[in-house]
Design an enzyme around this catalytic site. Structure first.
Site, PDB file in Angstrom:
ATOM      1  N   PRO A   1       0.830  -1.205   0.000  1.00 36.78           N
ATOM      2  CA  PRO A   1       0.000   0.000   0.000  1.00 36.78           C
ATOM      3  C   PRO A   1       0.867   1.258   0.000  1.00 36.78           C
ATOM      4  CG  PRO A   1      -0.727  -1.523   1.702  1.00 36.78           C
ATOM      5  CD  PRO A   1       0.538  -2.083   1.138  1.00 36.78           C
ATOM      6  N   GLY A   2       0.425   2.257  -0.744  1.00 35.38           N
ATOM      7  CA  GLY A   2       1.115   3.542  -0.715  1.00 35.38           C
ATOM      8  C   GLY A   2       2.323   3.642  -1.619  1.00 35.38           C
TER       9      GLY A   2
ATOM     10  N   GLY B   1       2.173   3.762  -4.846  1.00 34.87           N
ATOM     11  CA  GLY B   1       1.862   4.552  -6.035  1.00 34.87           C
ATOM     12  C   GLY B   1       1.150   3.792  -7.141  1.00 34.87           C
TER      13      GLY B   1
ATOM     14  N   GLU C   1      16.904   0.575  25.341  1.00 40.53           N
ATOM     15  CA  GLU C   1      17.282   1.141  24.040  1.00 40.53           C
ATOM     16  C   GLU C   1      18.789   1.162  23.858  1.00 40.53           C
ATOM     17  OE1 GLU C   1      15.192   1.480  21.708  1.00 40.53           O
ATOM     18  OE2 GLU C   1      13.459   1.171  23.016  1.00 40.53           O
TER      19      GLU C   1
ATOM     20  N   ASP D   1      10.325  -6.764  19.918  1.00 34.71           N
ATOM     21  CA  ASP D   1      11.675  -7.244  19.608  1.00 34.71           C
ATOM     22  C   ASP D   1      11.680  -8.761  19.445  1.00 34.71           C
ATOM     23  OD1 ASP D   1      12.539  -4.656  19.998  1.00 34.71           O
ATOM     24  OD2 ASP D   1      13.216  -5.015  22.055  1.00 34.71           O
TER      25      ASP D   1
END
Ligand code: ADP
Ligand code: ZN
Length: 503
Positions: free
Chosen positions: A100-101, A103, A317, A393
């Site tokens: 999707p998206g 184009g 993180e 994760d």
């Protein structure tokens, strides 16, 4: 009592069937007149028509191969005789395949624009939940209208919603599909009706749709690479005032994985931000902040974490980032943040690919696995706890490990035997097991072992570099987000001679 309830049941069925019949005739009558109106109950599949789309190939960035394949269709719409005179069968339909998206709709409109013909469109997803017969009559309608103005382009978005394989489907979708097949066969291609359809799940389509004379051409519409993203940003900033400091190349680099629609969105968000701040031009900061809004989710300052939670998130993180930095085989980190985002992430680590890569080695994938598990490893090493924050994760790591074992032939236990099939390597990372149950059990054990080994190594790396882990995590806690350069400054200071990879 029994008899009574039987009668009640029969009665209520009769009422229901009568009601359905009434509804159906009403719907069918409405259809007769103007099929474009729609809007009755749930029957919402609308036919859209544009006389001139005003879109050309210039508006579609990248996608050179798709454009090249579509060029022939345009040429045919311009000069049908060139093809008919020689006796060539003209292309009737082509399937645009991609996420999707990327184009697909834009490309279909551009084909109409380049050929200067009208554009009809309808979306398969709107056929779901429709009354029996309505879908089929909408399709009939669409083709009738198209025949009246041919040459033209007919575009069917999300064709998988009507066209999925007939095994598991309701009767109503079946009728719609049959109608579509019939209409396609009935199209006289010398009139110049070209049918384009879009899907991101070609493997689910009914084989009948893909037969010769129907959607027998497949055009891949890929997610853009670095150059493609840069070109897309250029297309969408054509009419935007940009400040001197704007570096679209940097934006393109930071947006690996983004599709055209994301980038169009990003540019618009950036322009809105500039207006909100009363400026005349979009600057680099607008673009980078919008990148986080659009792609990573908006910054959500009102999620209040306790100090303890914040500390956990920071270490988690940094666990990811530090392992990538030390292993050096994974992409360099571009940013680490513990500012929560609306996407639900309490923090995240962004990676910046140095160059487009098409091949990965086993060592690189192992390094990826270790850094993906590095968040949980940090929680365990530092606090002796396991949090729910690592669930994403774990899914990612498991999927990667499974791929390594069953698709890439990268485990000793399973050797080179491919135990899963990948339907379409371009489109999704969904592999289906394709082996005996006994073998599947062995694969599971191998995947588990691989994950365990990588997790153990991740914990070891963090234990060996505990001082560095503490230092960076504290710095992150204070600043809330840090850049990849800041991270590397800490790492290089602690490991001036690359001792990190000694074992
Ligand atoms: P799809 O049909 O594949 O889901 P769309 O064609 O609807 O994607 O794309 C949505 C929007 O994203 C387009 O209208 C356009 O603004 C932008 N876009 C997507 N791909 C591109 C591209 N290759 N070049 C320029 N803009 C694009
Ligand atoms: Zn994580």
């Amino acid at each position: 009592v029994e008899d009574n309830s039987m009668i009640m049941m029969i009665l209520s069925y009769a009422v229901m069937i009568g009601g359905m019949y009434l509804l159906m005739t009403m719907v069918t009558r409405r259809m007769g007149g103007d099929g474009m109106m729609g809007g009755f109950g749930k029957s919402k599949a609308k036919v859209y028509m544009e006389k001139q789309t005003g879109v050309t190939f210039k508006d579609v960035a990248g996608q050179d191969e798709a454009k090249e394949s579509l060029q022939e269709i345009i040429d045919f719409l311009h000069n049908p005789h060139k093809y008919t005179d020689i006796g060539a069968k003209l292309p009737k339909g082509a399937l645009l395949v991609g996420s999707p998206g990327t184009g697909k709709t834009l490309l279909a409109k551009a084909v109409a624009g380049e050929a200067d013909v009208p554009f009809f469109s309808i979306s398969g997803s709107e056929f779901e939940e429709m009354f029996v017969g309505v879908g089929a009559s909408r399709v009939r309608d669409l083709f009738k209208q198209a025949a009246n103005v041919a040459p033209c382009i007919v575009f069917i978005d999300e064709i998988d919603a009507v066209g999925h394989s007939r095994d598991n489907r309701f009767g109503s979708a079946d009728q719609t599909l049959n109608q579509l097949l019939g209409e396609m066969d009935g199209v006289d291609s010398s009139k110049g009706i070209v049918i384009l359809a879009a899907t991101n799940r070609p493997e689910t389509l009914d084989k009948a749709l893909l037969r010769a004379g129907r959607f027998d051409r497949r055009i891949i519409v890929d997610k853009p690479n670095l150059q493609g993203r840069l070109d897309t940003l250029k297309v969408h900033t054509r009419r935007i005032k940009l400040a001197e400091d704007v570096d679209l190349n940097k934006v393109a680099q930071a947006t690996a994985g983004a599709v055209g629609a994301d980038l169009a969105n990003l540019v618009n968000e950036a322009a809105l931000r500039a207006v909100r701040q009363g400026r005349q031009a979009v600057n680099q900061e607008d673009l980078m902040v919008s990148f986080e809004v659009v792609i990573a989710g908006t910054e959500k300052k009102n999620t209040i974490l306790t100090e303890k939670e914040k500390k956990l998130v920071a270490y988690h993180e940094v666990g990811h980032a530090l392992i990538s930095a030390l292993e050096k085989k994974t992409d360099p980190v571009s940013k680490i943040t513990i500012v929560p985002h609306t996407s639900g992430a309490l923090g995240y680590t962004m990676y910046l690919p140095e160059e487009e890569k098409f091949l990965s080695t086993k060592d690189e994938l192992l390094a990826d696995l270790k850094s993906t598990l590095g968040g949980r490893a940090a929680e365990q090493v530092v606090f002796g706890v396991q949090t729910t924050g690592a669930s994403n994760d774990l899914q990612k790591a498991t999927a990667l490990a499974r791929y390594m074992v069953s698709v890439y032939g990268m485990s000793e236990e399973m050797g080179l035997m491919a135990t899963a099939v990948v339907q379409n390597q371009y489109l999704d990372n969904h592999a289906q097991m394709d082996c005996s149950q006994d073998t599947a059990a062995k694969v599971d054990l191998t995947v588990q072992k691989l994950l365990d080994e990588c997790y153990t190594q991740a914990k070891q790396i963090l234990t060996d570099n505990r001082a560095l882990l503490d230092e960076i995590s504290n710095y992150l806690l204070e600043k809330e987000s840090i850049t990849g350069e800041e991270l590397m400054a800490f790492v290089n200071k602690a490991n001036p001679t690359e001792e990190a990879t000694e074992n």
